[in-house]
Design a protein around this motif. Structure first.
Motif, PDB file in Angstrom:
ATOM      1  N   PRO A  37       0.783  -0.996   0.057  1.00  6.94           N
ATOM      2  CA  PRO A  37       0.069   0.056   0.076  1.00  6.94           C
ATOM      3  C   PRO A  37       0.862   1.270  -0.067  1.00  6.94           C
ATOM      4  CG  PRO A  37      -0.858  -1.531   1.606  1.00  6.94           C
ATOM      5  CD  PRO A  37       0.396  -1.916   0.976  1.00  6.94           C
ATOM      6  N   LEU A  38       0.359   2.260  -0.527  1.00  8.03           N
ATOM      7  CA  LEU A  38       1.041   3.646  -0.677  1.00  8.03           C
ATOM      8  C   LEU A  38       0.736   4.788   0.255  1.00  8.03           C
ATOM      9  CD1 LEU A  38       2.677   5.294  -2.789  1.00  8.03           C
ATOM     10  CD2 LEU A  38       0.464   5.715  -4.069  1.00  8.03           C
ATOM     11  N   ALA A  39      -0.435   4.711   0.690  1.00  2.59           N
ATOM     12  CA  ALA A  39      -0.913   5.854   1.726  1.00  2.59           C
ATOM     13  C   ALA A  39       0.035   6.318   2.487  1.00  2.59           C
ATOM     14  CB  ALA A  39      -2.143   5.673   2.208  1.00  2.59           C
ATOM     15  N   THR A  40       0.584   5.454   3.489  1.00  2.00           N
ATOM     16  CA  THR A  40       1.379   5.553   4.584  1.00  2.00           C
ATOM     17  C   THR A  40       2.725   6.323   3.845  1.00  2.00           C
ATOM     18  OG1 THR A  40       0.767   3.773   5.647  1.00  2.00           O
ATOM     19  CG2 THR A  40       2.857   4.701   6.398  1.00  2.00           C
ATOM     20  N   GLY A  41       3.304   6.135   2.919  1.00  2.00           N
ATOM     21  CA  GLY A  41       4.496   6.705   2.255  1.00  2.00           C
ATOM     22  C   GLY A  41       4.170   8.171   2.052  1.00  2.00           C
ATOM     23  N   ILE A  42       2.880   8.314   1.516  1.00  2.00           N
ATOM     24  CA  ILE A  42       2.500   9.847   1.050  1.00  2.00           C
ATOM     25  C   ILE A  42       2.111  10.544   2.472  1.00  2.00           C
ATOM     26  CG2 ILE A  42       0.523  11.273  -0.047  1.00  2.00           C
ATOM     27  CD1 ILE A  42       0.218   8.942  -1.877  1.00  2.00           C
ATOM     28  N   ALA A  43       1.575  10.044   3.582  1.00  2.00           N
ATOM     29  CA  ALA A  43       1.313  10.548   4.668  1.00  2.00           C
ATOM     30  C   ALA A  43       2.491  10.912   5.276  1.00  2.00           C
ATOM     31  CB  ALA A  43       0.655   9.565   5.638  1.00  2.00           C
ATOM     32  N   LEU A  44       3.834  10.029   5.233  1.00  2.00           N
ATOM     33  CA  LEU A  44       4.993  10.427   5.893  1.00  2.00           C
ATOM     34  C   LEU A  44       5.717  11.609   5.205  1.00  2.00           C
ATOM     35  CD1 LEU A  44       6.497   6.853   6.314  1.00  2.00           C
ATOM     36  CD2 LEU A  44       5.707   8.456   8.203  1.00  2.00           C
ATOM     37  N   VAL A  45       5.443  11.699   3.971  1.00  2.00           N
ATOM     38  CA  VAL A  45       6.016  12.802   3.491  1.00  2.00           C
ATOM     39  C   VAL A  45       5.374  13.989   3.737  1.00  2.00           C
ATOM     40  CG1 VAL A  45       6.221  14.171   0.944  1.00  2.00           C
ATOM     41  CG2 VAL A  45       6.865  11.561   1.368  1.00  2.00           C
ATOM     42  N   ALA A  75      -6.350  10.674   1.150  1.00  2.00           N
ATOM     43  CA  ALA A  75      -7.687  10.336   0.951  1.00  2.00           C
ATOM     44  C   ALA A  75      -7.817   9.392  -0.363  1.00  2.00           C
ATOM     45  CB  ALA A  75      -8.540  11.259   1.183  1.00  2.00           C
ATOM     46  N   LEU A  76      -7.061  10.077  -1.761  1.00  2.00           N
ATOM     47  CA  LEU A  76      -7.257   9.616  -2.808  1.00  2.00           C
ATOM     48  C   LEU A  76      -6.561   8.170  -2.776  1.00  2.00           C
ATOM     49  CD1 LEU A  76      -7.001  12.588  -5.253  1.00  2.00           C
ATOM     50  CD2 LEU A  76      -8.881  11.189  -5.029  1.00  2.00           C
ATOM     51  N   ALA A  77      -5.258   8.152  -2.332  1.00  2.67           N
ATOM     52  CA  ALA A  77      -4.676   6.642  -2.372  1.00  2.67           C
ATOM     53  C   ALA A  77      -5.197   5.748  -1.585  1.00  2.67           C
ATOM     54  CB  ALA A  77      -3.163   7.072  -1.394  1.00  2.67           C
ATOM     55  N   ILE A  78      -5.706   6.126  -0.318  1.00  2.04           N
ATOM     56  CA  ILE A  78      -6.697   5.069   0.469  1.00  2.04           C
ATOM     57  C   ILE A  78      -7.901   4.794  -0.360  1.00  2.04           C
ATOM     58  CG2 ILE A  78      -8.211   4.902   2.534  1.00  2.04           C
ATOM     59  CD1 ILE A  78      -6.057   6.627   4.006  1.00  2.04           C
ATOM     60  N   ALA A  79      -8.611   5.584  -1.164  1.00  2.00           N
ATOM     61  CA  ALA A  79     -10.002   5.223  -1.889  1.00  2.00           C
ATOM     62  C   ALA A  79      -9.571   4.274  -2.959  1.00  2.00           C
ATOM     63  CB  ALA A  79     -10.550   6.553  -2.405  1.00  2.00           C
ATOM     64  N   ALA A  80      -8.351   4.659  -3.615  1.00  2.00           N
ATOM     65  CA  ALA A  80      -8.031   3.883  -4.613  1.00  2.00           C
ATOM     66  C   ALA A  80      -7.532   2.536  -4.125  1.00  2.00           C
ATOM     67  CB  ALA A  80      -6.780   4.557  -5.638  1.00  2.00           C
ATOM     68  N   GLU A  81      -6.802   2.481  -3.177  1.00  2.59           N
ATOM     69  CA  GLU A  81      -6.373   0.961  -2.535  1.00  2.59           C
ATOM     70  C   GLU A  81      -7.672   0.390  -2.138  1.00  2.59           C
ATOM     71  OE1 GLU A  81      -3.815   2.195   0.551  1.00  2.59           O
ATOM     72  OE2 GLU A  81      -2.108   2.444  -0.716  1.00  2.59           O
ATOM     73  N   LEU A  96      -2.837   3.696   9.431  1.00  2.00           N
ATOM     74  CA  LEU A  96      -1.494   4.304   9.502  1.00  2.00           C
ATOM     75  C   LEU A  96      -1.411   5.791   9.038  1.00  2.00           C
ATOM     76  CD1 LEU A  96       1.132   1.346   9.317  1.00  2.00           C
ATOM     77  CD2 LEU A  96       0.651   2.725  11.618  1.00  2.00           C
ATOM     78  N   ALA A  97      -1.954   5.878   7.782  1.00  2.00           N
ATOM     79  CA  ALA A  97      -1.835   7.057   7.204  1.00  2.00           C
ATOM     80  C   ALA A  97      -2.665   8.122   7.795  1.00  2.00           C
ATOM     81  CB  ALA A  97      -2.262   6.676   5.553  1.00  2.00           C
ATOM     82  N   THR A  98      -3.841   7.460   8.283  1.00  2.00           N
ATOM     83  CA  THR A  98      -4.751   8.639   9.068  1.00  2.00           C
ATOM     84  C   THR A  98      -4.007   9.155  10.406  1.00  2.00           C
ATOM     85  OG1 THR A  98      -6.711   7.336   8.096  1.00  2.00           O
ATOM     86  CG2 THR A  98      -7.298   8.908   9.941  1.00  2.00           C
ATOM     87  N   ALA A  99      -3.375   8.243  11.238  1.00  2.67           N
ATOM     88  CA  ALA A  99      -2.813   8.542  12.385  1.00  2.67           C
ATOM     89  C   ALA A  99      -1.760   9.352  11.974  1.00  2.67           C
ATOM     90  CB  ALA A  99      -2.124   7.040  13.104  1.00  2.67           C
ATOM     91  N   ILE A 100      -0.945   9.316  11.016  1.00  2.55           N
ATOM     92  CA  ILE A 100       0.310  10.120  10.673  1.00  2.55           C
ATOM     93  C   ILE A 100      -0.215  11.445  10.437  1.00  2.55           C
ATOM     94  CG2 ILE A 100       1.961  10.562   8.906  1.00  2.55           C
ATOM     95  CD1 ILE A 100       2.621   7.538   8.871  1.00  2.55           C
ATOM     96  N   LEU A 101      -1.386  11.428   9.472  1.00  2.00           N
ATOM     97  CA  LEU A 101      -1.865  12.883   9.212  1.00  2.00           C
ATOM     98  C   LEU A 101      -2.461  13.688  10.519  1.00  2.00           C
ATOM     99  CD1 LEU A 101      -3.494  12.396   5.661  1.00  2.00           C
ATOM    100  CD2 LEU A 101      -1.612  13.663   6.165  1.00  2.00           C
TER     101      LEU A 101
END
Length: 113
Positions: A37-45, A75-81, A96-101
């Motif tokens: 999955p990609l969303a966590t990487g985007i959230a870290l950036v 949000a777009l990455a999570i929806a696509a996943e 994880l991505a939501t917690a990071i954001l």
């Protein structure tokens, strides 16, 4: 044997760029290995960019726009996943991505010093 000074490895000024680098590595790995999955990487950036911008308090508007951009991207990455497949890895990535954001949002609501 002397212990390394851990605090010197990532000072607060370097923590944002470090998160950006780690996030970009995660994004690159997701492109090389299918199914990660990609969303966590985007959230870290996004968190790294927010932390870097928050060191200069005169960039409040830019900080808000930065955060809005990364919230939309994640949000777009999570929806696509979730649209592609619902697996445990995707659900964990979304949490994880939501917690990071959410952590990044504290930079916006933190009181001024």
């Amino acid at each position: 044997m002397p212990r390394p000074n851990v605090s010197a490895l990532a000072t607060p000024d370097q923590f944002g760029p470090l998160l950006i680098g780690v996030g970009l590595i995660v994004v690159l790995v997701t492109q090389l290995v299918p199914g990660i999955p990609l969303a966590t990487g985007i959230a870290l950036v996004g968190l790294g960019a927010t932390q870097t911008l928050s060191t200069c308090r005169q960039h409040e508007l830019l900080l808000g726009l930065n955060q809005a951009t990364y919230v939309a991207l994640v949000a777009l990455a999570i929806a696509a996943e979730l649209h592609a497949q619902i697996t445990a890895a995707v659900i964990i990535d979304a949490f994880l991505a939501t917690a990071i954001l959410a952590r990044a949002l504290t930079c916006l609501i933190r009181p001024h010093h």
